[in-house]
Design a protein around this motif. Sequence first.
Motif, short mmCIF file in Angstrom:
data_model
loop_
_atom_site.label_atom_id
_atom_site.label_comp_id
_atom_site.label_asym_id
_atom_site.label_seq_id
_atom_site.Cartn_x
_atom_site.Cartn_y
_atom_site.Cartn_z
N ALA A 1 0.83 -1.21 0.00
CA ALA A 1 0.00 0.00 0.00
C ALA A 1 0.87 1.26 0.00
N ALA A 2 1.96 1.23 0.76
CA ALA A 2 2.87 2.37 0.80
C ALA A 2 3.52 2.58 -0.56
N GLN A 3 3.87 1.49 -1.23
CA GLN A 3 4.47 1.60 -2.57
C GLN A 3 3.49 2.24 -3.55
N ARG A 4 2.23 1.81 -3.48
CA ARG A 4 1.22 2.40 -4.37
C ARG A 4 1.02 3.88 -4.05
N GLU A 5 0.96 4.22 -2.77
CA GLU A 5 0.77 5.61 -2.39
C GLU A 5 1.96 6.47 -2.82
N ALA A 6 3.16 5.95 -2.67
CA ALA A 6 4.35 6.70 -3.07
C ALA A 6 4.33 6.95 -4.58
N GLU A 7 3.94 5.93 -5.34
CA GLU A 7 3.86 6.12 -6.80
C GLU A 7 2.77 7.12 -7.16
N ASP A 8 1.66 7.09 -6.44
CA ASP A 8 0.60 8.09 -6.67
C ASP A 8 1.11 9.50 -6.40
N ARG A 9 1.88 9.65 -5.32
CA ARG A 9 2.45 10.97 -5.00
C ARG A 9 3.38 11.45 -6.12
N ARG A 10 4.18 10.53 -6.62
CA ARG A 10 5.10 10.91 -7.72
C ARG A 10 4.32 11.29 -8.97
N ARG A 11 3.27 10.54 -9.27
CA ARG A 11 2.44 10.84 -10.45
C ARG A 11 1.78 12.21 -10.29
N GLU A 12 1.23 12.48 -9.10
CA GLU A 12 0.62 13.78 -8.84
C GLU A 12 1.65 14.89 -8.97
N GLY A 13 2.86 14.63 -8.50
CA GLY A 13 3.94 15.61 -8.61
C GLY A 13 4.27 15.93 -10.05
N ARG A 14 4.32 14.89 -10.88
CA ARG A 14 4.60 15.12 -12.29
C ARG A 14 3.49 15.97 -12.93
N LEU A 15 2.25 15.72 -12.54
CA LEU A 15 1.13 16.51 -13.07
C LEU A 15 1.23 17.97 -12.61
N ILE A 16 1.59 18.17 -11.37
CA ILE A 16 1.75 19.53 -10.84
C ILE A 16 2.87 20.25 -11.58
N MET A 17 3.98 19.57 -11.77
CA MET A 17 5.11 20.19 -12.47
C MET A 17 4.77 20.48 -13.93
N SER A 18 3.99 19.60 -14.54
CA SER A 18 3.55 19.83 -15.92
C SER A 18 2.67 21.08 -15.98
N ALA A 19 1.77 21.21 -15.02
CA ALA A 19 0.91 22.39 -14.98
C ALA A 19 1.74 23.65 -14.73
N GLN A 20 2.75 23.56 -13.87
CA GLN A 20 3.62 24.71 -13.62
C GLN A 20 4.34 25.14 -14.90
N MET A 21 4.83 24.17 -15.65
CA MET A 21 5.52 24.49 -16.91
C MET A 21 4.56 25.12 -17.91
N ALA A 22 3.33 24.57 -17.98
CA ALA A 22 2.35 25.11 -18.91
C ALA A 22 1.98 26.55 -18.55
N GLU A 23 1.82 26.81 -17.27
CA GLU A 23 1.50 28.17 -16.82
C GLU A 23 2.65 29.12 -17.12
N ALA A 24 3.86 28.66 -16.89
CA ALA A 24 5.02 29.51 -17.16
C ALA A 24 5.12 29.81 -18.65
N ALA A 25 4.89 28.80 -19.48
CA ALA A 25 4.97 29.00 -20.94
C ALA A 25 3.85 29.93 -21.40
N ALA A 26 2.67 29.77 -20.83
CA ALA A 26 1.54 30.61 -21.23
C ALA A 26 1.72 32.05 -20.79
N SER A 27 2.46 32.25 -19.72
CA SER A 27 2.66 33.61 -19.22
C SER A 27 3.69 34.38 -20.04
N GLY A 28 4.42 33.66 -20.86
CA GLY A 28 5.46 34.29 -21.66
C GLY A 28 6.79 34.33 -20.93
N ALA A 29 6.84 33.80 -19.74
CA ALA A 29 8.08 33.82 -18.97
C ALA A 29 9.04 32.73 -19.43
N GLY A 30 8.56 31.81 -20.20
CA GLY A 30 9.40 30.70 -20.65
C GLY A 30 9.33 29.55 -19.67
#
Length: 128
Positions: free
Chosen positions: A24-53
């Motif tokens: 269960a801990a392994q599954r939860e850790a992988e879920d956290r990593r997946r959520e992190g990747r989604l958050i980082m992807s959204a951060q990159m998209a927001e940065a690109a959309a803002s024109g900041a690069g």
Amino acid sequence: MQQQKANEIAARQERLAGKNELAAAQREAEDRRREGRLIMSAQMAEAAASGAGSGEDAPTIMKILTDTGERVEYGAEATMYQGYSRRDDYFRSADAREASGRASFFGSVLSGLGSGIGGIGRGVAMLA
């Protein structure tokens, strides 16, 4: 022997529970990593959309992404540590149950031997 068998069954159940906790801990850790990747992807998209690069030419964005990645990995590793810790607690309890079962079995064997020897001693005393 029944007590020893009961303790062996309980120990197997505790070991299984420990393995399940780790899984269960392994599954939860992988879920956290997946959520992190989604958050980082959204951060990159927001940065690109803002024109900041959003590439290496934008050090502030890279710092934010790095910080986010480190926090996500820390959370995942903490989750894994907790899973290993809970598994080890179950395994130690299982070991203690098995030891208790063995002690109970050997104690009853020794008690039986003592009773038998005592009976022999009383029989010899009566003959004397």
